[in-house]
Each structure stands twice: as C-alpha cells, then as structure tokens.
Design an enzyme around this catalytic site. Structure first.
Site, PDB file in Angstrom:
ATOM      1  N   SER A  78       4.753   2.955   1.538  1.00 53.33           N
ATOM      2  CA  SER A  78       3.659   3.131   2.486  1.00 53.33           C
ATOM      3  C   SER A  78       2.795   4.295   2.021  1.00 53.33           C
ATOM      4  O   SER A  78       3.222   5.124   1.224  1.00 53.33           O
ATOM      5  CB  SER A  78       4.210   3.381   3.893  1.00 53.33           C
ATOM      6  N   CYS A  79       1.576   4.340   2.540  1.00 54.27           N
ATOM      7  CA  CYS A  79       0.660   5.424   2.195  1.00 54.27           C
ATOM      8  C   CYS A  79       1.225   6.732   2.737  1.00 54.27           C
ATOM      9  O   CYS A  79       1.827   6.726   3.805  1.00 54.27           O
ATOM     10  CB  CYS A  79      -0.713   5.167   2.790  1.00 54.27           C
ATOM     11  N   PRO A  80       1.109   7.828   2.051  1.00 53.98           N
ATOM     12  CA  PRO A  80       0.349   8.029   0.826  1.00 53.98           C
ATOM     13  C   PRO A  80       1.134   7.759  -0.459  1.00 53.98           C
ATOM     14  O   PRO A  80       0.606   7.932  -1.546  1.00 53.98           O
ATOM     15  CB  PRO A  80      -0.057   9.492   0.906  1.00 53.98           C
ATOM     16  N   MET A  81       2.385   7.344  -0.336  1.00 56.38           N
ATOM     17  CA  MET A  81       3.202   7.139  -1.542  1.00 56.38           C
ATOM     18  C   MET A  81       2.659   6.031  -2.436  1.00 56.38           C
ATOM     19  O   MET A  81       2.910   6.040  -3.632  1.00 56.38           O
ATOM     20  CB  MET A  81       4.654   6.845  -1.173  1.00 56.38           C
ATOM     21  N   THR A  82       1.896   5.094  -1.873  1.00 53.65           N
ATOM     22  CA  THR A  82       1.371   4.010  -2.703  1.00 53.65           C
ATOM     23  C   THR A  82       0.485   4.567  -3.813  1.00 53.65           C
ATOM     24  O   THR A  82       0.648   4.191  -4.971  1.00 53.65           O
ATOM     25  CB  THR A  82       0.600   2.992  -1.854  1.00 53.65           C
TER      26      THR A  82
END
Length: 90
Positions: A26-30
C-alpha cells in the site's frame, strides 16, 4: 490507460530488465519500493511494475515522472492488476 499500453505499440516493443511486484503493498510503500528498484538500475533500463489499486495507479507513474523517469505505458489486466513500464532516466 496511460501511454500505448504494455501490449500496445511503443511500450510493447520494450523488454523490461527488472520486474517488481507491488500488488500486495500500500502507499507510500508502492513508490518507495519502485524507487529503490529504479535506484539499482542503470539509466535507460526498463522496469516492469505490477501493481493493484487506484492510489498506486495514480501515484507511482506520476512520481516516477517527477523523479525524471519516463512512463512508457500501463495496461490493465482482467484480474485487477496493472502492468506499468518505466524507463529509468539518466
């Protein structure tokens, strides 16, 4: 669809040197994972990013371009994932 699409004209002629699957992130890990992958690549290499969800579809291509990379295309798959091709900038 962004650009020509992975199966289409311009993006379809490029072969990805590296594939990154961020469909479970999920964002922000994407974009963090996408940026780390791009950082390890040489200028001009192509990264294939497999992603899922509206937020990554909007943010990963936009942020990649803001960082000086070129989005070659994105293609939606029937299973809800997207295939995004990014050429690393120099």
């Amino acid at each position: 669809m962004i650009g020509a699409g992975v199966g289409g004209n311009a993006a379809g002629t490029c072969e990805a040197g590296v594939t990154l699957d961020i469909t479970r992130d999920s964002c922000p890990m994407t974009f963090v994972r996408t940026r780390l992958a791009l950082d390890r690549m040489a200028a001009g290499e192509v990264l294939l990013v497999l992603l899922r969800g509206d937020e990554p579809r909007r943010n990963v291509p936009r942020t990649a371009e803001e960082q000086g990379h070129r989005v070659l295309g994105m293609e939606e798959a029937a299973d809800g994932t997207a295939r995004l091709l990014i050429r690393k900038g120099g």
